[in-house]
Write a protein that holds these residues in place. Structure first.
Motif, PDB file in Angstrom:
ATOM      1  N   TYR A  35       0.505  -1.158   0.012  1.00 47.18           N
ATOM      2  CA  TYR A  35       0.228   0.533   0.103  1.00 47.18           C
ATOM      3  C   TYR A  35       0.982   1.132   0.025  1.00 47.18           C
ATOM      4  O   TYR A  35       0.658   2.365  -0.633  1.00 47.18           O
ATOM      5  CB  TYR A  35      -1.002   0.156   0.995  1.00 47.18           C
ATOM      6  CG  TYR A  35      -1.758   1.664   1.169  1.00 47.18           C
ATOM      7  CD1 TYR A  35      -2.805   1.972   0.770  1.00 47.18           C
ATOM      8  CD2 TYR A  35      -1.245   2.789   2.131  1.00 47.18           C
ATOM      9  CE1 TYR A  35      -3.495   2.936   1.147  1.00 47.18           C
ATOM     10  CE2 TYR A  35      -1.140   3.441   2.557  1.00 47.18           C
ATOM     11  CZ  TYR A  35      -2.576   3.776   1.893  1.00 47.18           C
ATOM     12  OH  TYR A  35      -3.527   5.276   1.778  1.00 47.18           O
ATOM     13  N   LEU A  36       1.886   1.694   1.020  1.00 51.93           N
ATOM     14  CA  LEU A  36       2.994   2.730   1.143  1.00 51.93           C
ATOM     15  C   LEU A  36       3.415   2.926  -0.904  1.00 51.93           C
ATOM     16  O   LEU A  36       3.589   3.693  -0.441  1.00 51.93           O
ATOM     17  CB  LEU A  36       3.555   2.302   2.077  1.00 51.93           C
ATOM     18  CG  LEU A  36       3.284   2.428   3.529  1.00 51.93           C
ATOM     19  CD1 LEU A  36       4.119   2.523   4.595  1.00 51.93           C
ATOM     20  CD2 LEU A  36       2.480   3.640   3.467  1.00 51.93           C
ATOM     21  N   ASP A  37       4.533   1.577  -0.577  1.00 51.59           N
ATOM     22  CA  ASP A  37       4.483   1.693  -2.086  1.00 51.59           C
ATOM     23  C   ASP A  37       3.628   2.607  -3.106  1.00 51.59           C
ATOM     24  O   ASP A  37       4.241   3.073  -4.358  1.00 51.59           O
ATOM     25  CB  ASP A  37       5.102   0.677  -2.100  1.00 51.59           C
ATOM     26  CG  ASP A  37       6.534  -0.414  -1.979  1.00 51.59           C
ATOM     27  OD1 ASP A  37       6.764   0.576  -0.961  1.00 51.59           O
ATOM     28  OD2 ASP A  37       6.740  -2.099  -1.733  1.00 51.59           O
ATOM     29  N   GLN A  38       2.512   2.366  -3.044  1.00 46.38           N
ATOM     30  CA  GLN A  38       1.876   2.686  -4.095  1.00 46.38           C
ATOM     31  C   GLN A  38       1.274   4.346  -4.571  1.00 46.38           C
ATOM     32  O   GLN A  38       1.286   5.107  -4.818  1.00 46.38           O
ATOM     33  CB  GLN A  38       0.194   1.142  -4.544  1.00 46.38           C
ATOM     34  CG  GLN A  38      -0.983   2.404  -5.270  1.00 46.38           C
ATOM     35  CD  GLN A  38      -1.536   3.230  -5.167  1.00 46.38           C
ATOM     36  OE1 GLN A  38      -2.127   2.924  -4.318  1.00 46.38           O
ATOM     37  NE2 GLN A  38      -1.544   4.037  -5.806  1.00 46.38           N
ATOM     38  N   ALA A  39       0.802   3.860  -2.321  1.00 44.89           N
ATOM     39  CA  ALA A  39       0.246   5.556  -2.636  1.00 44.89           C
ATOM     40  C   ALA A  39       0.902   6.517  -1.865  1.00 44.89           C
ATOM     41  O   ALA A  39       0.881   7.365  -1.649  1.00 44.89           O
ATOM     42  CB  ALA A  39      -1.309   5.334  -1.373  1.00 44.89           C
ATOM     43  N   ARG A  40       2.168   6.181  -0.749  1.00 41.30           N
ATOM     44  CA  ARG A  40       3.224   7.111  -0.703  1.00 41.30           C
ATOM     45  C   ARG A  40       4.292   6.454  -0.759  1.00 41.30           C
ATOM     46  O   ARG A  40       5.111   6.218   0.537  1.00 41.30           O
ATOM     47  CB  ARG A  40       2.932   7.244   0.946  1.00 41.30           C
ATOM     48  CG  ARG A  40       1.129   7.664   1.864  1.00 41.30           C
ATOM     49  CD  ARG A  40       1.178   9.117   1.216  1.00 41.30           C
ATOM     50  NE  ARG A  40       1.939   9.864   1.690  1.00 41.30           N
ATOM     51  CZ  ARG A  40       1.891  10.006   3.504  1.00 41.30           C
ATOM     52  NH1 ARG A  40       0.207  10.029   3.837  1.00 41.30           N
ATOM     53  NH2 ARG A  40       2.321  11.024   4.390  1.00 41.30           N
ATOM     54  N   LEU A  70      -0.078   3.270  10.387  1.00 40.06           N
ATOM     55  CA  LEU A  70      -1.730   2.258   9.323  1.00 40.06           C
ATOM     56  C   LEU A  70      -1.828   1.023  10.071  1.00 40.06           C
ATOM     57  O   LEU A  70      -1.456   0.783  10.769  1.00 40.06           O
ATOM     58  CB  LEU A  70      -1.464   2.438   8.201  1.00 40.06           C
ATOM     59  CG  LEU A  70       0.059   1.343   7.272  1.00 40.06           C
ATOM     60  CD1 LEU A  70      -0.740  -0.078   8.032  1.00 40.06           C
ATOM     61  CD2 LEU A  70       0.422   1.765   6.278  1.00 40.06           C
ATOM     62  N   GLN A  78      -7.024  -5.065   4.315  1.00 41.92           N
ATOM     63  CA  GLN A  78      -8.002  -4.028   3.898  1.00 41.92           C
ATOM     64  C   GLN A  78      -6.775  -3.009   4.460  1.00 41.92           C
ATOM     65  O   GLN A  78      -6.497  -2.941   5.266  1.00 41.92           O
ATOM     66  CB  GLN A  78      -9.301  -3.254   3.659  1.00 41.92           C
ATOM     67  CG  GLN A  78      -9.550  -1.962   3.695  1.00 41.92           C
ATOM     68  CD  GLN A  78     -10.601  -1.752   3.878  1.00 41.92           C
ATOM     69  OE1 GLN A  78     -11.656  -2.241   4.226  1.00 41.92           O
ATOM     70  NE2 GLN A  78     -11.412  -0.487   3.410  1.00 41.92           N
ATOM     71  N   TRP A  80      -5.776   0.853   5.938  1.00 42.34           N
ATOM     72  CA  TRP A  80      -6.149   2.274   6.141  1.00 42.34           C
ATOM     73  C   TRP A  80      -5.736   2.770   7.170  1.00 42.34           C
ATOM     74  O   TRP A  80      -4.633   1.837   7.785  1.00 42.34           O
ATOM     75  CB  TRP A  80      -7.533   1.842   7.481  1.00 42.34           C
ATOM     76  CG  TRP A  80      -8.022   3.261   7.956  1.00 42.34           C
ATOM     77  CD1 TRP A  80      -8.685   3.640   7.225  1.00 42.34           C
ATOM     78  CD2 TRP A  80      -8.727   3.158   8.761  1.00 42.34           C
ATOM     79  NE1 TRP A  80      -9.361   5.058   7.448  1.00 42.34           N
ATOM     80  CE2 TRP A  80      -8.977   4.186   8.842  1.00 42.34           C
ATOM     81  CE3 TRP A  80      -8.488   2.575   9.719  1.00 42.34           C
ATOM     82  CZ2 TRP A  80      -9.520   5.363   9.676  1.00 42.34           C
ATOM     83  CZ3 TRP A  80      -9.135   2.913  11.258  1.00 42.34           C
ATOM     84  CH2 TRP A  80      -9.884   4.450  11.482  1.00 42.34           C
ATOM     85  N   MET A  81      -4.879   4.308   6.849  1.00 42.48           N
ATOM     86  CA  MET A  81      -3.783   5.138   7.325  1.00 42.48           C
ATOM     87  C   MET A  81      -4.912   5.789   7.664  1.00 42.48           C
ATOM     88  O   MET A  81      -4.781   6.922   7.573  1.00 42.48           O
ATOM     89  CB  MET A  81      -3.147   5.783   5.796  1.00 42.48           C
ATOM     90  CG  MET A  81      -1.931   6.349   6.570  1.00 42.48           C
ATOM     91  SD  MET A  81      -0.641   5.996   5.520  1.00 42.48           S
ATOM     92  CE  MET A  81       0.957   6.560   6.327  1.00 42.48           C
ATOM     93  N   THR A  83      -5.468   9.497   9.524  1.00 45.77           N
ATOM     94  CA  THR A  83      -5.067  11.137   9.677  1.00 45.77           C
ATOM     95  C   THR A  83      -4.925  11.772   9.977  1.00 45.77           C
ATOM     96  O   THR A  83      -4.110  13.120  10.531  1.00 45.77           O
ATOM     97  CB  THR A  83      -5.179  11.796   8.361  1.00 45.77           C
ATOM     98  OG1 THR A  83      -6.891  11.774   8.283  1.00 45.77           O
ATOM     99  CG2 THR A  83      -4.711  10.945   7.213  1.00 45.77           C
TER     100      THR A  83
END
Length: 111
Positions: A35-40, A70, A78, A80-81, A83
């Motif tokens: 997820y982080l590699d794609q989103a952040r 996260l 799934q 979820w991060m 904020t």
């Protein structure tokens, strides 16, 4: 959130799952990093995936320093991060000053 112990009993009209989480801590870590590699890009997850009721929580790192957290659903995978936590200041491992329960590893908000 996916807390199967303290949640309201349903999430989106579905009952919370029960029993052992089919997602392992290692798989949760892999899903979180993907997820982080794609989103952040540039962020990574800590080696430890802390299990809670229905999900895992992982620290998010930048250059080896904690910058957030996260969660990974232990039943669906799934990610979820959240904020709303704000800037990470420090870990509190217990203080015994009457401020409530601060068990090892619990992150307390700035008072």
């Amino acid at each position: 959130m996916w807390n199967t112990r303290y949640g309201m009993g349903t999430m989106g009209g579905r009952a919370f799952p029960s029993g052992a989480m089919p997602i392992s801590p290692e798989e949760a870590r892999r899903l979180a990093q993907a997820y982080l590699d794609q989103a952040r890009p540039g962020l990574s997850v800590d080696a430890e995936a802390d299990p809670f009721y229905g999900y895992y929580t992982l620290h998010v790192l930048r250059d080896g320093q904690i910058v957030g957290m996260l969660s990974v659903n232990g039943y669906t995978g799934q990610v979820w991060m959240p904020t709303w936590h704000g800037t990470f200041l420090r870990m509190v491992y217990g203080h015994g000053e009457g401020h409530g329960d601060a068990s090892p590893g619990r992150v307390l908000p700035l008072q």
